[in-house]
Motif scaffolding. Sequence first.
Motif, PDB file in Angstrom:
ATOM      1  N   ASP A   1       0.767  -1.253   0.000  1.00  0.00           N
ATOM      2  CA  ASP A   1       0.000   0.000   0.000  1.00  0.00           C
ATOM      3  C   ASP A   1       0.796   1.299   0.000  1.00  0.00           C
ATOM      4  O   ASP A   1       0.334   2.308  -0.505  1.00  0.00           O
TER       5      ASP A   1
ATOM      6  N   GLY B   1     -16.297  -4.428  -4.507  1.00  0.00           N
ATOM      7  CA  GLY B   1     -14.983  -4.069  -3.963  1.00  0.00           C
ATOM      8  C   GLY B   1     -14.092  -3.653  -5.112  1.00  0.00           C
ATOM      9  O   GLY B   1     -13.603  -4.497  -5.869  1.00  0.00           O
ATOM     10  N   LEU B   2     -13.897  -2.329  -5.263  1.00  0.00           N
ATOM     11  CA  LEU B   2     -13.155  -1.845  -6.428  1.00  0.00           C
ATOM     12  C   LEU B   2     -11.739  -1.391  -6.050  1.00  0.00           C
ATOM     13  O   LEU B   2     -11.302  -0.304  -6.393  1.00  0.00           O
ATOM     14  N   GLY B   3     -11.016  -2.243  -5.330  1.00  0.00           N
ATOM     15  CA  GLY B   3      -9.601  -1.997  -5.054  1.00  0.00           C
ATOM     16  C   GLY B   3      -8.806  -2.285  -6.317  1.00  0.00           C
ATOM     17  O   GLY B   3      -9.372  -2.354  -7.416  1.00  0.00           O
ATOM     18  N   ALA B   4      -7.491  -2.494  -6.165  1.00  0.00           N
ATOM     19  CA  ALA B   4      -6.655  -2.729  -7.354  1.00  0.00           C
ATOM     20  C   ALA B   4      -7.132  -3.955  -8.128  1.00  0.00           C
ATOM     21  O   ALA B   4      -7.256  -3.926  -9.356  1.00  0.00           O
TER      22      ALA B   4
ATOM     23  N   ARG C   1     -18.294   0.631  -1.214  1.00  0.00           N
ATOM     24  CA  ARG C   1     -18.957   1.492  -0.218  1.00  0.00           C
ATOM     25  C   ARG C   1     -18.312   2.874  -0.187  1.00  0.00           C
ATOM     26  O   ARG C   1     -18.843   3.794   0.402  1.00  0.00           O
TER      27      ARG C   1
ATOM     28  N   THR D   1     -22.617  -5.403   2.657  1.00  0.00           N
ATOM     29  CA  THR D   1     -23.105  -6.298   3.717  1.00  0.00           C
ATOM     30  C   THR D   1     -24.602  -6.038   3.928  1.00  0.00           C
ATOM     31  O   THR D   1     -25.263  -6.748   4.672  1.00  0.00           O
TER      32      THR D   1
ATOM     33  N   ALA E   1     -14.512  -8.959  -4.419  1.00  0.00           N
ATOM     34  CA  ALA E   1     -13.096  -8.575  -4.519  1.00  0.00           C
ATOM     35  C   ALA E   1     -12.630  -7.740  -3.334  1.00  0.00           C
ATOM     36  O   ALA E   1     -11.587  -7.099  -3.407  1.00  0.00           O
TER      37      ALA E   1
ATOM     38  N   ARG F   1     -12.373 -13.527  -3.177  1.00  0.00           N
ATOM     39  CA  ARG F   1     -10.943 -13.371  -2.979  1.00  0.00           C
ATOM     40  C   ARG F   1     -10.593 -13.733  -1.544  1.00  0.00           C
ATOM     41  O   ARG F   1     -11.327 -13.369  -0.617  1.00  0.00           O
TER      42      ARG F   1
ATOM     43  N   GLU G   1      -2.092 -12.419  -3.885  1.00  0.00           N
ATOM     44  CA  GLU G   1      -0.767 -12.328  -3.262  1.00  0.00           C
ATOM     45  C   GLU G   1      -0.092 -13.691  -3.164  1.00  0.00           C
ATOM     46  O   GLU G   1       1.101 -13.827  -3.432  1.00  0.00           O
TER      47      GLU G   1
HETATM   48  N1  LIG Z   1     -18.681  -3.925   2.996  1.00  0.00           N
HETATM   49  C1  LIG Z   1     -18.202  -3.404   1.861  1.00  0.00           C
HETATM   50  N2  LIG Z   1     -19.056  -3.066   0.865  1.00  0.00           N
HETATM   51  C2  LIG Z   1     -18.602  -2.542  -0.296  1.00  0.00           C
HETATM   52  N3  LIG Z   1     -17.300  -2.309  -0.568  1.00  0.00           N
HETATM   53  C3  LIG Z   1     -16.400  -2.637   0.400  1.00  0.00           C
HETATM   54  C4  LIG Z   1     -16.806  -3.189   1.645  1.00  0.00           C
HETATM   55  N4  LIG Z   1     -15.665  -3.407   2.384  1.00  0.00           N
HETATM   56  C5  LIG Z   1     -14.632  -2.996   1.643  1.00  0.00           C
HETATM   57  N5  LIG Z   1     -15.048  -2.520   0.455  1.00  0.00           N
HETATM   58  C6  LIG Z   1     -14.234  -2.000  -0.631  1.00  0.00           C
HETATM   59  O1  LIG Z   1     -13.449  -3.018  -1.189  1.00  0.00           O
HETATM   60  C7  LIG Z   1     -12.316  -2.421  -1.845  1.00  0.00           C
HETATM   61  C8  LIG Z   1     -11.093  -3.328  -1.749  1.00  0.00           C
HETATM   62  O2  LIG Z   1     -10.849  -3.696  -0.460  1.00  0.00           O
HETATM   63  P1  LIG Z   1      -9.533  -3.287   0.329  1.00  0.00           P
HETATM   64  O3  LIG Z   1      -9.011  -1.998  -0.200  1.00  0.00           O
HETATM   65  O4  LIG Z   1      -9.824  -3.452   1.753  1.00  0.00           O
HETATM   66  O5  LIG Z   1      -8.559  -4.418  -0.039  1.00  0.00           O
HETATM   67  P2  LIG Z   1      -7.158  -4.394  -0.745  1.00  0.00           P
HETATM   68  O6  LIG Z   1      -6.529  -5.652  -0.276  1.00  0.00           O
HETATM   69  O7  LIG Z   1      -6.428  -3.125  -0.507  1.00  0.00           O
HETATM   70  O8  LIG Z   1      -7.562  -4.485  -2.247  1.00  0.00           O
HETATM   71  P3  LIG Z   1      -6.607  -4.471  -3.512  1.00  0.00           P
HETATM   72  O9  LIG Z   1      -5.391  -5.289  -3.124  1.00  0.00           O
HETATM   73  O10 LIG Z   1      -7.438  -5.087  -4.572  1.00  0.00           O
HETATM   74  O11 LIG Z   1      -6.274  -3.049  -3.786  1.00  0.00           O
HETATM   75  C9  LIG Z   1     -12.147  -1.048  -1.201  1.00  0.00           C
HETATM   76  O12 LIG Z   1     -12.276  -0.079  -2.218  1.00  0.00           O
HETATM   77  C10 LIG Z   1     -13.267  -0.938  -0.184  1.00  0.00           C
HETATM   78  O13 LIG Z   1     -13.874   0.333  -0.152  1.00  0.00           O
END
Ligand SMILES: Nc1ncnc2c1ncn2[C@@H]1O[C@H](COP(=O)(O)OP(=O)(O)OP(=O)(O)O)[C@@H](O)[C@H]1O
Lengths: 215, 215
Positions: A75, B8-11, B32, B53, B72, B98, B120
Amino acid sequence: SNEYCVIGLGAFGSALGMELYERGHVVLGIDRNEVIVNKHQDHLTQVLAADATNEDALKAAGMVDYDYVIVAIGDHIEDNILVTQTVLDLGCKKVWSRAENQRHASILAKMGVARVVDPELEAAHRCARILASRSVLDFIEFSPGFSLAQIIVGPTYSGKSLKEIGFRTKYQATVIAIRRQDESIPIAHPEDVIYEGDVLFIAGKTEAVEKIERI
Amino acid sequence: SNEYCVIGLGAFGSALGMELYERGHVVLGIDRNEVIVNKHQDHLTQVLAADATNEDALKAAGMVDYDYVIVAIGDHIEDNILVTQTVLDLGCKKVWSRAENQRHASILAKMGVARVVDPELEAAHRCARILASRSVLDFIEFSPGFSLAQIIVGPTYSGKSLKEIGFRTKYQATVIAIRRQDESIPIAHPEDVIYEGDVLFIAGKTEAVEKIERI
Ligand SMILES: Nc1ncnc2c1ncn2[C@@H]1O[C@H](COP(=O)(O)OP(=O)(O)OP(=O)(O)O)[C@@H](O)[C@H]1O
Ligand SMILES: Nc1ncnc2c1ncn2[C@@H]1O[C@H](COP(=O)(O)OP(=O)(O)OP(=O)(O)O)[C@@H](O)[C@H]1O
């Protein structure tokens, strides 16, 4: 055996360090979080709690003597770049760094790292290919420009041999193995006959393998 | 074309959603975090800011109508599990989730998801194999029990054809391609001659391919 230093013991870094250690190599794991360092002290050759942006700390740890240094910080992009530069400046020859996004990846490439790894992007590509096609069960680009796919055989060629189908010429790719029910024919030969429901392991140039939607 | 929902729109999630969308499929992205949702609104068919959720929110979004739902969410294991269960309870047939670690992965498997993805861990395995061997440039287990490796040719067989070497019988694996300088011979044939410095793309059962340290 080789000597490796993994900086950043998150999910990626710790799994990498542990596997290299289990394969009999020397692995030093560094993380600035003491809890994490303690968690892994029995899974690696040696662990060190330190902030890796601290050049003196890295020098004292003998960074330049390692065959490979892997910067697995996730991160924190700034820390990742700073640590990568520090490790390169200390004279480490083979440095691998993890990228969080495309821009980060190109920065690392310009800095001269030996390899850039992006776990999330690589997993996303692979999943997209499997999800996007009904008969493609799996797809990996195992080398730039070369891919491997697992594809289900449909009714068209059922009962024909690879040679009869003219598989290589037709698809510009090679069948390397055939899985039938839970049995595998591990090395495919031109006279092997394929049947509907078989899974073919197909490899070749990405443009060729990508075109194969069904068999 | 199929319809996908990525939660979940992380990477990982955003890269997956964008690629499916670019391939012409319908993709709904849910997160969210409003900032993240807005960032991706032009990269996907549709986006929705919601806490996944919340079962009512998912129901209202028509979750059960999607061909695939991909959970995701990364770091937040509890949310990931809760969302996965909610999506399964709503009747979604093909759910991919995931996992953050092995225990999380086995929980998801028991819940009945169609596929567990661990970016990972998968990246760590692949890197460990490349790092752990000098002549192996790359190694992937592309299917349980089946692997592909890129290996450099040494002096021993330089100037011999694959047939002369008796490659398949000797190594119990298939050469699928040969890379020489930056040229590639994309489909290897038994009469192809290999030279020192060539890179062979070799595939077969993992136990066989793993044994090949050098050619
Ligand atoms: N309950 C939820 N509802 C909707 N979205 C969620 C919820 N919890 C987490 N997220 C979203 O999921 C996305 C990815 O999760 P997070 O960033 O925690 O994981 P990460 O391991 O950093 O992901 P990545 O490695 O894919 O970047 C975040 O953009 C977060 O806002
Ligand atoms: N400057 C630093 N020096 C040493 N360790 C660091 C530094 N910055 C971050 N780390 C460590 O790197 C590890 C991994 O980074 P982080 O958790 O930010 O990324 P992540 O994307 O969640 O990783 P992963 O996906 O591999 O779990 C963490 O354990 C963190 O303590």
